[in-house]
Design a protein around this motif. Sequence first.
Motif, PDB file in Angstrom:
ATOM      1  N   THR A 260       0.853  -1.177   0.000  1.00  0.00           N
ATOM      2  CA  THR A 260       0.000   0.000   0.000  1.00  0.00           C
ATOM      3  C   THR A 260       0.900   1.241   0.000  1.00  0.00           C
ATOM      4  O   THR A 260       2.113   1.152   0.203  1.00  0.00           O
ATOM      5  CB  THR A 260      -0.908   0.041   1.231  1.00  0.00           C
ATOM      6  N   LEU A 261       0.322   2.402  -0.185  1.00  0.00           N
ATOM      7  CA  LEU A 261       1.116   3.627  -0.179  1.00  0.00           C
ATOM      8  C   LEU A 261       1.687   3.933   1.199  1.00  0.00           C
ATOM      9  O   LEU A 261       2.612   4.742   1.325  1.00  0.00           O
ATOM     10  CB  LEU A 261       0.268   4.801  -0.669  1.00  0.00           C
ATOM     11  N   ASP A 262       1.165   3.262   2.227  1.00  0.00           N
ATOM     12  CA  ASP A 262       1.706   3.395   3.581  1.00  0.00           C
ATOM     13  C   ASP A 262       2.723   2.314   3.908  1.00  0.00           C
ATOM     14  O   ASP A 262       3.175   2.217   5.058  1.00  0.00           O
ATOM     15  CB  ASP A 262       0.574   3.351   4.610  1.00  0.00           C
ATOM     16  N   GLY A 263       3.088   1.484   2.924  1.00  0.00           N
ATOM     17  CA  GLY A 263       4.106   0.464   3.132  1.00  0.00           C
ATOM     18  C   GLY A 263       3.617  -0.831   3.735  1.00  0.00           C
ATOM     19  O   GLY A 263       4.419  -1.689   4.108  1.00  0.00           O
ATOM     20  N   LYS A 264       2.309  -1.024   3.814  1.00  0.00           N
ATOM     21  CA  LYS A 264       1.745  -2.260   4.347  1.00  0.00           C
ATOM     22  C   LYS A 264       1.545  -3.280   3.214  1.00  0.00           C
ATOM     23  O   LYS A 264       1.539  -2.908   2.041  1.00  0.00           O
ATOM     24  CB  LYS A 264       0.399  -1.983   5.022  1.00  0.00           C
ATOM     25  N   PRO A 265       1.360  -4.568   3.539  1.00  0.00           N
ATOM     26  CA  PRO A 265       1.049  -5.539   2.487  1.00  0.00           C
ATOM     27  C   PRO A 265      -0.232  -5.138   1.763  1.00  0.00           C
ATOM     28  O   PRO A 265      -1.248  -4.846   2.399  1.00  0.00           O
ATOM     29  CB  PRO A 265       0.874  -6.849   3.251  1.00  0.00           C
ATOM     30  N   ALA A 266      -0.197  -5.071   0.436  1.00  0.00           N
ATOM     31  CA  ALA A 266      -1.391  -4.705  -0.315  1.00  0.00           C
ATOM     32  C   ALA A 266      -2.400  -5.849  -0.279  1.00  0.00           C
ATOM     33  O   ALA A 266      -2.023  -7.024  -0.368  1.00  0.00           O
ATOM     34  CB  ALA A 266      -1.026  -4.367  -1.753  1.00  0.00           C
TER      35      ALA A 266
END
Length: 379
Positions: free
Chosen positions: A200-206
Amino acid sequence: MRLTLLATLPLVLLAGAGAPSIAAAGQAGETPPSAKPFRETVIADFVSPWAIAFLPDERILVTEKAGQMILLSADGRRRQTIATLPVDSAGQGGLMDVVPAPDFATSRRIYFSYSAKGAGGKGVVLARGRLRDDGRGGDRLGEIEAVFQARPFVAGDGHYSGRIAFAPDGQSLFFTNGERQKFTPAQDPQATLGKVLRLTLDGKPAPGNPLAVKGFAPEVWSYGHRNLLGIAFDGAGRLWEQEMGPKGGDELNLILPGRNYGWPTVSNGSHYDGRDIPDHAPGDGYEPPKVWWNPVISPGGLMIYSGNLFPQWKGDAFIGGLSSQSLVHVDLDGQTAGKADQWPMGARIRDVDQGPDGAIWLIEDGGKSAGRLIRLTPR
């Protein structure tokens, strides 16, 4: 997670120093380089630059290996260091890729990657910041935060990768993690090393990553990669990636969700000590490259052309060659690819990008000589 970074040595060659070659995939022989169909205009010089990217207002972002992020005016006459980041720049490490967010016009966010020290050794980190007025007539990068780091951190200074590509819809991003010259992590389902990741744009697994249900790290999109130094989408939304082979076997891959690209079990190259690695073969269970090089080109940055200045190349791939000191042109046709041209440039080419007007821009690796930013226009 707040940003923690760290410092630099000259870049080492990332692959064997084979002579430039345009041999057809799987065949021996060489084709002489074509006459250059473009003019070269030197715009600026930098110290060991690593990546270039364009802002919507045509200004140019440049990263330097030692940790400087520079903002260059569109004409190259004015430059400003907008951040000096304490990266770990030993060996192949340093400040690496830089890409403005898809919504940069409103968010002012810039994403970048770098190598850092941490528990267990070193690794590549994805970070972002926000471009702000510095109150003195210039700009600065603030609100810097790390949003993702490779797992695990390991000893050594090689094969960080760290290339960034936003999905066409702007809702997720793809981030490359090299296997850090450790071989086996590329096949380890829990390591992010040797993988293409979707975040994700927050660096989490998409959400919806294909291998999470099979026990892989939830960020993994594809695996079995070596040193992934280029990643880009074509106009139809297909994801392409290039990577360094060992002694031979540099690759251009079409990245498909959940696929295993074979490293280190198969490769069209060999170990540096001469030991054989089985070649890609039909039915071996691994996704083969669309194009491969032996001798190597040592691929740097990857760009897929969409401009109008060179209409004959629209939709094709362009690769910066490091040890081959070349610009490499690959013809893309849907899901197939074939070698087209390899132009000698007289210097290691670290990155290649497309300018707002459709010109092709290159940046040299630098090191002991200037790292020139060069604009290519039709001859």
